[in-house]
Each structure stands twice: as structure tokens, then as C-alpha cells.
Design a protein around this motif. Structure first.
Motif, short mmCIF file in Angstrom:
data_model
loop_
_atom_site.label_atom_id
_atom_site.label_comp_id
_atom_site.label_asym_id
_atom_site.label_seq_id
_atom_site.Cartn_x
_atom_site.Cartn_y
_atom_site.Cartn_z
N LEU A 14 -6.07 -2.62 -13.18
CA LEU A 14 -6.70 -1.85 -12.10
C LEU A 14 -7.20 -2.76 -10.98
N GLU A 15 -7.69 -3.93 -11.35
CA GLU A 15 -8.14 -4.90 -10.34
C GLU A 15 -6.98 -5.24 -9.40
N HIS A 16 -5.80 -5.42 -9.95
CA HIS A 16 -4.66 -5.77 -9.10
C HIS A 16 -4.17 -4.60 -8.26
N LEU A 17 -4.34 -3.38 -8.76
CA LEU A 17 -4.03 -2.23 -7.90
C LEU A 17 -5.05 -2.13 -6.77
N PHE A 18 -6.31 -2.45 -7.05
CA PHE A 18 -7.33 -2.47 -5.99
C PHE A 18 -7.01 -3.54 -4.96
N ILE A 19 -6.62 -4.72 -5.43
CA ILE A 19 -6.25 -5.80 -4.50
C ILE A 19 -5.06 -5.36 -3.65
N MET A 20 -4.09 -4.68 -4.26
CA MET A 20 -2.95 -4.17 -3.51
C MET A 20 -3.42 -3.23 -2.40
N TRP A 21 -4.27 -2.30 -2.76
CA TRP A 21 -4.79 -1.33 -1.78
C TRP A 21 -5.52 -2.06 -0.65
N LEU A 22 -6.35 -3.01 -1.02
CA LEU A 22 -7.12 -3.76 -0.04
C LEU A 22 -6.19 -4.52 0.91
N GLU A 23 -5.21 -5.21 0.36
CA GLU A 23 -4.33 -6.04 1.19
C GLU A 23 -3.36 -5.20 2.02
N MET A 24 -2.86 -4.12 1.45
CA MET A 24 -1.84 -3.35 2.15
C MET A 24 -2.41 -2.33 3.14
N PHE A 25 -3.55 -1.74 2.80
CA PHE A 25 -4.05 -0.62 3.60
C PHE A 25 -5.41 -0.83 4.24
N LYS A 53 0.40 -7.38 3.61
CA LYS A 53 1.21 -6.32 3.02
C LYS A 53 2.13 -6.88 1.94
N ASN A 54 2.72 -8.03 2.19
CA ASN A 54 3.59 -8.66 1.22
C ASN A 54 2.80 -9.08 -0.02
N LEU A 55 1.66 -9.72 0.19
CA LEU A 55 0.80 -10.10 -0.93
C LEU A 55 0.36 -8.89 -1.74
N GLY A 56 0.02 -7.83 -1.02
CA GLY A 56 -0.40 -6.61 -1.69
C GLY A 56 0.68 -6.01 -2.55
N LEU A 57 1.90 -6.05 -2.06
CA LEU A 57 3.02 -5.52 -2.82
C LEU A 57 3.17 -6.26 -4.15
N TYR A 58 3.07 -7.57 -4.11
CA TYR A 58 3.18 -8.35 -5.35
C TYR A 58 2.02 -8.07 -6.30
N GLY A 63 -0.13 -5.20 -11.18
CA GLY A 63 -0.99 -4.14 -11.72
C GLY A 63 -0.20 -3.06 -12.43
N VAL A 64 0.89 -2.62 -11.83
CA VAL A 64 1.72 -1.59 -12.45
C VAL A 64 2.35 -2.12 -13.74
N GLY A 65 2.82 -3.36 -13.72
CA GLY A 65 3.41 -3.93 -14.93
C GLY A 65 2.42 -4.00 -16.08
N ILE A 66 1.20 -4.38 -15.78
CA ILE A 66 0.17 -4.47 -16.82
C ILE A 66 -0.13 -3.07 -17.37
N LEU A 67 -0.37 -2.12 -16.49
CA LEU A 67 -0.71 -0.77 -16.95
C LEU A 67 0.47 -0.10 -17.64
N TRP A 68 1.67 -0.30 -17.12
CA TRP A 68 2.86 0.26 -17.75
C TRP A 68 3.00 -0.25 -19.18
N SER A 69 2.78 -1.54 -19.37
CA SER A 69 2.94 -2.09 -20.71
C SER A 69 1.91 -1.50 -21.68
N PRO A 111 -10.88 -13.26 -16.04
CA PRO A 111 -10.63 -12.03 -16.81
C PRO A 111 -9.22 -11.99 -17.41
N ALA A 112 -8.23 -12.45 -16.66
CA ALA A 112 -6.85 -12.46 -17.18
C ALA A 112 -6.72 -13.45 -18.34
N LEU A 113 -7.33 -14.61 -18.22
CA LEU A 113 -7.28 -15.60 -19.29
C LEU A 113 -7.96 -15.07 -20.55
N LEU A 114 -9.11 -14.44 -20.39
CA LEU A 114 -9.79 -13.83 -21.53
C LEU A 114 -8.92 -12.72 -22.14
#
Length: 123
Positions: A14-25, A53-58, A63-69, A111-114
Motif C-alpha cells: 500500500l505504501e508503494h501505491l501511495f507513492i505512485m499516487w503521489l508521484e503521478m497525480f 510520472k515514470n517513477l510513480g508507474l514503477y 505495489g500491485v505485485g506485492i498485493l497481487w502475490s 519496512p521492506a527489509l523487515l
């Protein structure tokens, strides 16, 4: 501990989806100015907005990959995919800490390392 691990993994996703939203929009907004340390005129430059926008996309992909898994894969596959995606986050956070700010590692990398350690131990 499994519930804690899956919750922590979900937070990182979710943090990475938030970062995406912040960077893209919201790249020129107040939160972006505080987060990225740029002033309004810098953040409004077309090249800067395109880079965000490019950074946000990545970040969205991560985020989607983590949540999808978490929700779509059986346990063994989930474990492997989570380690892969969390490894991406940790590596990106290390690069960000070295090139931009140590804060990136604290906010994203720790958080990711933990989460990786918890996945290795409890999933």
C-alpha cells in the motif's frame, strides 16, 4: 506471526501505491513538496513532472505485485514472489539512500527489509 507478516507486507504494498499516487497525480502538491523537498516552481517543470510520472508507474508496479502475490498465489509461490518484490524495494531504497537521502531507506527500505525477514521466517 503469520498475520503480522502478511499485514506488514500489505503495508509495504500500500505504501508503494501511495507513492505512485503521489508521484503521478500529486507531484506539484504540498505533500510532494514536503516529501521530495522541491519548491513549487521546480516540481511544475514539465521534465520533472514526466520523471515523477515514470517513477510513480514503477512504484505502482511494485505495489500491485506485492498485493497481487498476497491474494492470488499459493503459499510457496507467494513466498518467492514476495521475496523478489521486497528485494526490489530494499535495493531501490539503498540506491535512494546513497544518491538522494538516507530517509528513503528508513521510510521504504526498513519496512521492506523487515517484511523480507518475516517472510523468510514465518511463511
Amino acid at each position: 506471526m503469520l498475520a503480522f507478516t502478511l499485514g506488514l507486507v500489505g503495508v509495504v504494498g500500500l505504501e508503494h501505491l501511495f507513492i505512485m499516487w503521489l508521484e503521478m497525480f500529486q507531484s506539484t502538491g504540498r505533500i510532494a513538496q514536503q516529501t521530495f523537498g522541491g519548491d513549487q516552481s521546480f516540481l511544475e517543470q514539465l521534465q520533472v513532472k514526466a520523471l515523477f510520472k515514470n517513477l510513480g508507474l514503477y512504484n505502482g508496479f511494485i505495489g500491485v505485485g506485492i498485493l497481487w502475490s498476497l491474494f492470488a498465489l499459493p503459499t510457496l509461490e507467494m513466498r518467492a514472489v514476495l521475496i523478489l518484490f521486497m528485494g526490489f524495494v530494499v535495493l531501490a531504497a539503498i540506491v535512494g539512500a546513497v544518491t538522494i537521502s538516507r530517509r528513503i531507506f528508513v521510510v521504504q527500505g526498513l519496512p521492506a527489509l523487515l517484511a523480507v525477514l518475516c517472510v523468510l521466517l514465518f511463511v
